[in-house]
Scaffold this motif. Structure first.
Motif, PDB file in Angstrom:
ATOM      1  N   ALA A   1       0.846  -1.196   0.000  1.00  0.00           N
ATOM      2  CA  ALA A   1       0.000   0.000   0.000  1.00  0.00           C
ATOM      3  C   ALA A   1       0.879   1.243   0.000  1.00  0.00           C
ATOM      4  O   ALA A   1       1.708   1.426   0.886  1.00  0.00           O
ATOM      5  CB  ALA A   1      -0.915   0.007   1.220  1.00  0.00           C
ATOM      6  N   THR A   2       0.689   2.095  -1.003  1.00  0.00           N
ATOM      7  CA  THR A   2       1.439   3.346  -1.103  1.00  0.00           C
ATOM      8  C   THR A   2       0.496   4.509  -0.868  1.00  0.00           C
ATOM      9  O   THR A   2      -0.541   4.624  -1.538  1.00  0.00           O
ATOM     10  CB  THR A   2       2.090   3.495  -2.487  1.00  0.00           C
ATOM     11  OG1 THR A   2       2.937   2.361  -2.724  1.00  0.00           O
ATOM     12  CG2 THR A   2       2.915   4.758  -2.563  1.00  0.00           C
ATOM     13  N   VAL A   3       0.834   5.353   0.110  1.00  0.00           N
ATOM     14  CA  VAL A   3       0.016   6.515   0.450  1.00  0.00           C
ATOM     15  C   VAL A   3       0.572   7.729  -0.292  1.00  0.00           C
ATOM     16  O   VAL A   3       1.785   7.967  -0.305  1.00  0.00           O
ATOM     17  CB  VAL A   3       0.020   6.766   1.971  1.00  0.00           C
ATOM     18  CG1 VAL A   3      -0.831   7.987   2.315  1.00  0.00           C
ATOM     19  CG2 VAL A   3      -0.484   5.524   2.712  1.00  0.00           C
ATOM     20  N   TYR A   4      -0.338   8.486  -0.902  1.00  0.00           N
ATOM     21  CA  TYR A   4       0.041   9.688  -1.647  1.00  0.00           C
ATOM     22  C   TYR A   4      -0.601  10.921  -1.025  1.00  0.00           C
ATOM     23  O   TYR A   4      -1.762  10.879  -0.589  1.00  0.00           O
ATOM     24  CB  TYR A   4      -0.429   9.593  -3.096  1.00  0.00           C
ATOM     25  CG  TYR A   4       0.311   8.578  -3.929  1.00  0.00           C
ATOM     26  CD1 TYR A   4       1.412   8.944  -4.685  1.00  0.00           C
ATOM     27  CD2 TYR A   4      -0.113   7.256  -3.970  1.00  0.00           C
ATOM     28  CE1 TYR A   4       2.085   8.011  -5.468  1.00  0.00           C
ATOM     29  CE2 TYR A   4       0.547   6.317  -4.738  1.00  0.00           C
ATOM     30  CZ  TYR A   4       1.644   6.704  -5.493  1.00  0.00           C
ATOM     31  OH  TYR A   4       2.302   5.775  -6.263  1.00  0.00           O
ATOM     32  N   SER A   5       0.165  11.999  -0.998  1.00  0.00           N
ATOM     33  CA  SER A   5      -0.333  13.297  -0.540  1.00  0.00           C
ATOM     34  C   SER A   5      -0.657  14.147  -1.758  1.00  0.00           C
ATOM     35  O   SER A   5       0.096  14.177  -2.731  1.00  0.00           O
ATOM     36  CB  SER A   5       0.724  13.979   0.326  1.00  0.00           C
ATOM     37  OG  SER A   5       0.332  15.309   0.641  1.00  0.00           O
ATOM     38  N   GLY A   6      -1.802  14.846  -1.705  1.00  0.00           N
ATOM     39  CA  GLY A   6      -2.207  15.677  -2.827  1.00  0.00           C
ATOM     40  C   GLY A   6      -2.748  17.014  -2.366  1.00  0.00           C
ATOM     41  O   GLY A   6      -2.945  17.250  -1.170  1.00  0.00           O
TER      42      GLY A   6
END
Length: 309
Positions: free
Chosen positions: A204-209
């Protein structure tokens, strides 16, 4: 990159099983019409612990020739009265439980069933019809057709809304591995390895936007059955295991829709900054990916700072 502790996965599986109690399921009354003789196909009946499920037939039932295999210690003894059979499980079954039930009518007709469970619904009553010349059969068939039409209409409306949703468009890009075409920044990666309870590995890769947060999960299915997503459950991190905890809106895309044994797939989830807003201010959220067998594959906490101003 972080490995997710095995003990946490086991705990989450137990919590989700608790959350899927009968109180969370929608009771339903179903009409079942047989396109041919009723002894040709075993129909599914969905039950829940300590909830009575009634099977209603067109003719009287023969108690002596009505049997369910494996009921001892799991069900109350079958109750038969006239045209009715009542099933009462002592506790919840799982969707993997399959108990054969054969109901025999006084005229010798045998009607087979498979007694199991569903996480979303439970049968309060099942009415069975197989004589297409009767008014009851025609009325039940029409009612089923109207319900299917309503379901298709609601599904089409949902697809239309999603087509115009920026979050669903972003999730679709992320699920197909096109993160570079978005403004999301990679923040952290978690690895969920095979365990005694899991026969698949997830990264699982968490991305900030800008005003949004995303999680992309790559899944390798090492099991012997297809990997199917039951729910991407986004809630407040406080009390995420409680059935009454409010589910928050998020966009979900999965490719392919079902991951075959030995294959790899992806699930992408995108949430807007508004999901982090509560009456007390911004709060940490919890995302769970729950398989169709009730096991939690992924658990990730999301800080509101990930949805940048």
């Amino acid at each position: 990159m972080r490995d997710f502790p095995c003990s946490r996965l086991i705990l989450l599986a137990v919590l989700v099983a608790f959350a899927a109690s009968a109180g969370d399921r929608e009771p339903q009354i179903r009409n079942v019409t047989f396109p041919w003789r009723p002894d040709r196909l075993a129909r599914l009946v969905y039950v829940a612990g300590e909830v009575a499920t009634v099977l209603h037939f067109e003719k009287d039932v023969d108690l002596a020739r009505t049997k369910m295999e494996g009921w001892e210690g799991r069900f109350e003894p079958l109750a038969v009265a006239g045209k009715v059979v009542v099933l009462v499980p002592l506790y919840d079954l799982t969707p993997e439980d399959r108990l054969p039930l054969v109901v025999t009518l006084v005229d010798g007709t045998q009607v087979p069933f498979t007694v199991t469970a569903d996480k979303a619904t439970v049968d309060h009553q099942v009415n069975l019809f197989w004589d297409p010349e009767t008014m009851k059969y025609l009325r039940a068939d029409l009612d089923n057709a109207l319900k299917r039409e309503q379901g298709y209409r609601e599904e089409n409306e949902r697809y239309a809304r999603e087509e115009n949703s920026p979050d669903h468009a972003l999730a679709a890009l992320l699920a197909t591995g096109s993160a570079q075409q978005t403004l999301f920044r990679r923040w952290r990666t978690y690895v969920f390895k095979d365990t005694e309870y899991l026969d698949s590995e997830a990264v699982a890769t968490v991305y900030s936007g800008k005003g949004k947060v995303a999680v992309v999960v790559r899944i390798e299915n090492h099991g012997t059955r297809a990997w199917n997503l039951d729910e991407a459950r986004l809630t407040s991190a406080d009390g995420f295991w409680l059935p009454e905890t409010k589910k928050l809106n998020c966009a979900v895309r999965m490719t392919p829709r079902s991951i075959a044994p030995g294959a790899t797939g992806a699930v992408a989830v995108v949430a807007d900054r508004s999901a982090f807003v509560s009456e007390s201010g911004l709060e940490t959220l919890a995302l769970q990916l729950i398989r169709d067998d009730g096991i939690v594959q992924v658990f990730v906490k999301l800080d509101p700072s990930l949805a940048r101003e």
